[in-house]
Design a protein around this motif. Structure first.
Motif, PDB file in Angstrom:
ATOM      1  N   LEU A  35     -51.553   6.735 -12.180  1.00  0.00           N
ATOM      2  CA  LEU A  35     -52.534   6.293 -13.174  1.00  0.00           C
ATOM      3  C   LEU A  35     -53.462   5.229 -12.607  1.00  0.00           C
ATOM      4  O   LEU A  35     -54.587   5.077 -13.096  1.00  0.00           O
ATOM      5  CB  LEU A  35     -51.808   5.765 -14.411  1.00  0.00           C
ATOM      6  CG  LEU A  35     -50.973   6.800 -15.176  1.00  0.00           C
ATOM      7  CD1 LEU A  35     -50.325   6.175 -16.394  1.00  0.00           C
ATOM      8  CD2 LEU A  35     -51.830   7.992 -15.579  1.00  0.00           C
ATOM      9  N   THR A  36     -52.998   4.502 -11.591  1.00  0.00           N
ATOM     10  CA  THR A  36     -53.884   3.529 -10.942  1.00  0.00           C
ATOM     11  C   THR A  36     -55.081   4.222 -10.315  1.00  0.00           C
ATOM     12  O   THR A  36     -56.206   3.694 -10.332  1.00  0.00           O
ATOM     13  CB  THR A  36     -53.112   2.747  -9.869  1.00  0.00           C
ATOM     14  OG1 THR A  36     -51.971   2.125 -10.458  1.00  0.00           O
ATOM     15  CG2 THR A  36     -53.986   1.679  -9.235  1.00  0.00           C
ATOM     16  N   GLN A  37     -54.851   5.409  -9.761  1.00  0.00           N
ATOM     17  CA  GLN A  37     -55.953   6.166  -9.185  1.00  0.00           C
ATOM     18  C   GLN A  37     -56.928   6.637 -10.262  1.00  0.00           C
ATOM     19  O   GLN A  37     -58.130   6.726 -10.033  1.00  0.00           O
ATOM     20  CB  GLN A  37     -55.405   7.367  -8.404  1.00  0.00           C
ATOM     21  CG  GLN A  37     -54.432   6.991  -7.299  1.00  0.00           C
ATOM     22  CD  GLN A  37     -53.867   8.203  -6.579  1.00  0.00           C
ATOM     23  OE1 GLN A  37     -54.542   9.202  -6.396  1.00  0.00           O
ATOM     24  NE2 GLN A  37     -52.599   8.111  -6.169  1.00  0.00           N
ATOM     25  N   ARG A  53     -49.824   5.136 -20.034  1.00  0.00           N
ATOM     26  CA  ARG A  53     -48.759   4.256 -19.540  1.00  0.00           C
ATOM     27  C   ARG A  53     -47.685   4.064 -20.617  1.00  0.00           C
ATOM     28  O   ARG A  53     -46.489   4.074 -20.316  1.00  0.00           O
ATOM     29  CB  ARG A  53     -49.330   2.906 -19.133  1.00  0.00           C
ATOM     30  CG  ARG A  53     -50.139   2.949 -17.843  1.00  0.00           C
ATOM     31  CD  ARG A  53     -50.443   1.552 -17.323  1.00  0.00           C
ATOM     32  NE  ARG A  53     -51.223   1.620 -16.106  1.00  0.00           N
ATOM     33  CZ  ARG A  53     -50.718   1.847 -14.908  1.00  0.00           C
ATOM     34  NH1 ARG A  53     -49.412   2.008 -14.784  1.00  0.00           N
ATOM     35  NH2 ARG A  53     -51.492   1.899 -13.847  1.00  0.00           N
ATOM     36  N   ALA A  54     -48.116   3.885 -21.849  1.00  0.00           N
ATOM     37  CA  ALA A  54     -47.145   3.712 -22.925  1.00  0.00           C
ATOM     38  C   ALA A  54     -46.385   5.010 -23.196  1.00  0.00           C
ATOM     39  O   ALA A  54     -45.182   4.990 -23.481  1.00  0.00           O
ATOM     40  CB  ALA A  54     -47.866   3.245 -24.191  1.00  0.00           C
ATOM     41  N   GLN A 290     -48.827   9.588  -5.304  1.00  0.00           N
ATOM     42  CA  GLN A 290     -47.913   8.678  -5.997  1.00  0.00           C
ATOM     43  C   GLN A 290     -47.431   9.282  -7.314  1.00  0.00           C
ATOM     44  O   GLN A 290     -47.389   8.621  -8.348  1.00  0.00           O
ATOM     45  CB  GLN A 290     -48.580   7.329  -6.238  1.00  0.00           C
ATOM     46  CG  GLN A 290     -48.903   6.578  -4.962  1.00  0.00           C
ATOM     47  CD  GLN A 290     -49.526   5.221  -5.227  1.00  0.00           C
ATOM     48  OE1 GLN A 290     -50.628   5.141  -5.763  1.00  0.00           O
ATOM     49  NE2 GLN A 290     -48.826   4.166  -4.855  1.00  0.00           N
ATOM     50  N   ASP A 291     -47.074  10.550  -7.239  1.00  0.00           N
ATOM     51  CA  ASP A 291     -46.548  11.255  -8.405  1.00  0.00           C
ATOM     52  C   ASP A 291     -45.066  10.891  -8.539  1.00  0.00           C
ATOM     53  O   ASP A 291     -44.191  11.555  -7.981  1.00  0.00           O
ATOM     54  CB  ASP A 291     -46.739  12.765  -8.230  1.00  0.00           C
ATOM     55  CG  ASP A 291     -46.616  13.515  -9.535  1.00  0.00           C
ATOM     56  OD1 ASP A 291     -46.155  12.910 -10.521  1.00  0.00           O
ATOM     57  OD2 ASP A 291     -46.986  14.697  -9.591  1.00  0.00           O
ATOM     58  N   LEU A 292     -44.795   9.836  -9.269  1.00  0.00           N
ATOM     59  CA  LEU A 292     -43.479   9.207  -9.322  1.00  0.00           C
ATOM     60  C   LEU A 292     -42.360  10.179  -9.647  1.00  0.00           C
ATOM     61  O   LEU A 292     -41.379  10.298  -8.898  1.00  0.00           O
ATOM     62  CB  LEU A 292     -43.505   8.080 -10.361  1.00  0.00           C
ATOM     63  CG  LEU A 292     -42.156   7.505 -10.794  1.00  0.00           C
ATOM     64  CD1 LEU A 292     -41.475   6.815  -9.616  1.00  0.00           C
ATOM     65  CD2 LEU A 292     -42.334   6.536 -11.953  1.00  0.00           C
ATOM     66  N   TYR A 293     -42.467  10.889 -10.747  1.00  0.00           N
ATOM     67  CA  TYR A 293     -41.363  11.725 -11.204  1.00  0.00           C
ATOM     68  C   TYR A 293     -41.185  12.967 -10.343  1.00  0.00           C
ATOM     69  O   TYR A 293     -40.088  13.510 -10.267  1.00  0.00           O
ATOM     70  CB  TYR A 293     -41.573  12.112 -12.668  1.00  0.00           C
ATOM     71  CG  TYR A 293     -41.568  10.913 -13.587  1.00  0.00           C
ATOM     72  CD1 TYR A 293     -40.430  10.119 -13.693  1.00  0.00           C
ATOM     73  CD2 TYR A 293     -42.689  10.545 -14.313  1.00  0.00           C
ATOM     74  CE1 TYR A 293     -40.408   8.997 -14.508  1.00  0.00           C
ATOM     75  CE2 TYR A 293     -42.679   9.434 -15.137  1.00  0.00           C
ATOM     76  CZ  TYR A 293     -41.546   8.654 -15.231  1.00  0.00           C
ATOM     77  OH  TYR A 293     -41.520   7.548 -16.018  1.00  0.00           O
TER      78      TYR A 293
END
Length: 327
Positions: A35-37, A53-54, A290-293
């Motif tokens: 999401l920063t991107q 984000r929420a 940075q795809d976390l999941y």
């Protein structure tokens, strides 16, 4: 045996939680996220970023994010991929299947070739055949897989430029018009594309495995019980394959736990070089974005398979080595 298996399963539970939390923490240590991107995209409003984000819990502390992710994981939900906008498992599974097209035949070929080659080298130590095999093995160990793939691609293209015949494809998993092929032709087309990647992936593994197998056989053949078996007049075939080989493969059985995660880890950079749509290009792309999941889901699957593989290897040791007993 049943009590041992139950104890091992209970031990795996804290190992699983500890390893997944460590992996999740390391992923989070990277500055920023997907999401920063998006914040750099003028079309995406700050309100949209805050809402996302929420929605995914990214505005919470790390330990709360982990607990939320673990809650979903216990319900067999690996999370949601931001980059692909789909559940992680739906994205990963087709790539795992594609990688298995290379890795499974490579693993079978590894054992079918490396064990006989290693045994041959031990039984005919320093013979011409052993020296040739050793020379080829050292070359196979010295050449990285991705570079060997480039060599094959160059040779195939040279043949094509000179004769107009494409012996094997140099990239991709399917030919153009694949969707219109009948099922049998689809299988043959994928197999045709997989020949070179399988050869490349197997080469270095066979080189290393056969050398270790040769060393193990030489060590076992020098043992006193082997000399005793020969002195009793047992046939050489019985001495080699029933007594020596069974003991020589014990270290490989102990390490068989690494095979299962290897099945989904893909063929490494070979997939990248040859544009094979496997798990490695997906993982590299997920790390870059940075795809976390997506990254956490991949690590979780590999962790589970590693733990299951280690348990299976311990159980197989009791079959290979009768001296081992689990109480």
């Amino acid at each position: 045996m049943t009590a041992y298996i139950l104890r091992r399963i209970l031990y795996l539970i804290p190992t699983f939680f500890g390893a997944t939390f460590l992996a999740f923490l390391i992923i989070q240590l990277a500055p920023g996220d997907y999401l920063t991107q998006l914040e750099l995209d003028p079309k995406v409003t700050p309100e949209t970023i805050a809402r996302l984000r929420a929605q995914f819990g990214l505005d919470r502390p790390i330990h709360e994010q982990y607990l939320l992710w673990m809650h979903h994981l216990l319900h067999l939900n690996l999370g949601y991929s931001f980059a692909y906008q789909a559940p992680v498992l739906d994205v990963i599974w087709p790539r795992v299947v594609n990688s298995m097209v290379i890795v499974v035949p490579s693993t079978l070929l590894l054992f079918l070739v490396a064990i006989p080659v290693g045994v041959y080298g031990a039984l005919r130590q320093y013979s011409l055949g052993d020296r040739v095999i050793s020379f080829l093995a050292y070359i196979g160990l010295a050449i990285p897989n991705f570079f060997l793939a480039l060599i094959f691609m160059y040779l195939i293209l040279q043949v094509y430029f000179r004769t107009g015949v494409m012996v094997f494809p140099v990239s991709g998993m399917t030919s153009s018009g694949f969707e219109q092929f009948d099922p049998w032709k689809k299988i043959l087309d994928i197999a045709w594309h997989a020949v070179i990647p399988i050869i490349v992936v197997t080469t270095s593994d066979i080189a290393g495995f056969s050398r270790v197998m040769r060393g193990q056989m030489l060590e076992v053949l020098s043992q006193d019980y082997i000399r005793t078996a020969r002195a009793k007049g047992l046939a050489e075939r019985v001495v080699v394959y029933k007594h020596a080989l069974r003991n020589a493969v014990i270290p490989f059985v102990a390490n068989i736990g690494g095979i299962l995660p290897g099945l989904i880890s893909g063929a490494g950079l070979v997939e990248v070089v040859m544009a094979w749509p496997g798990i490695t290009p997906l993982l590299l792309d997920s790390l870059q974005q940075q795809d976390l999941y997506m990254v956490a889901g991949f690590l979780t699957i590999g962790l589970v398979l590693l733990m299951v593989g280690n348990l299976l290897s311990d159980l197989l040791l009791t079959w290979v080595d009768p001296r081992i007993r689990y109480e």
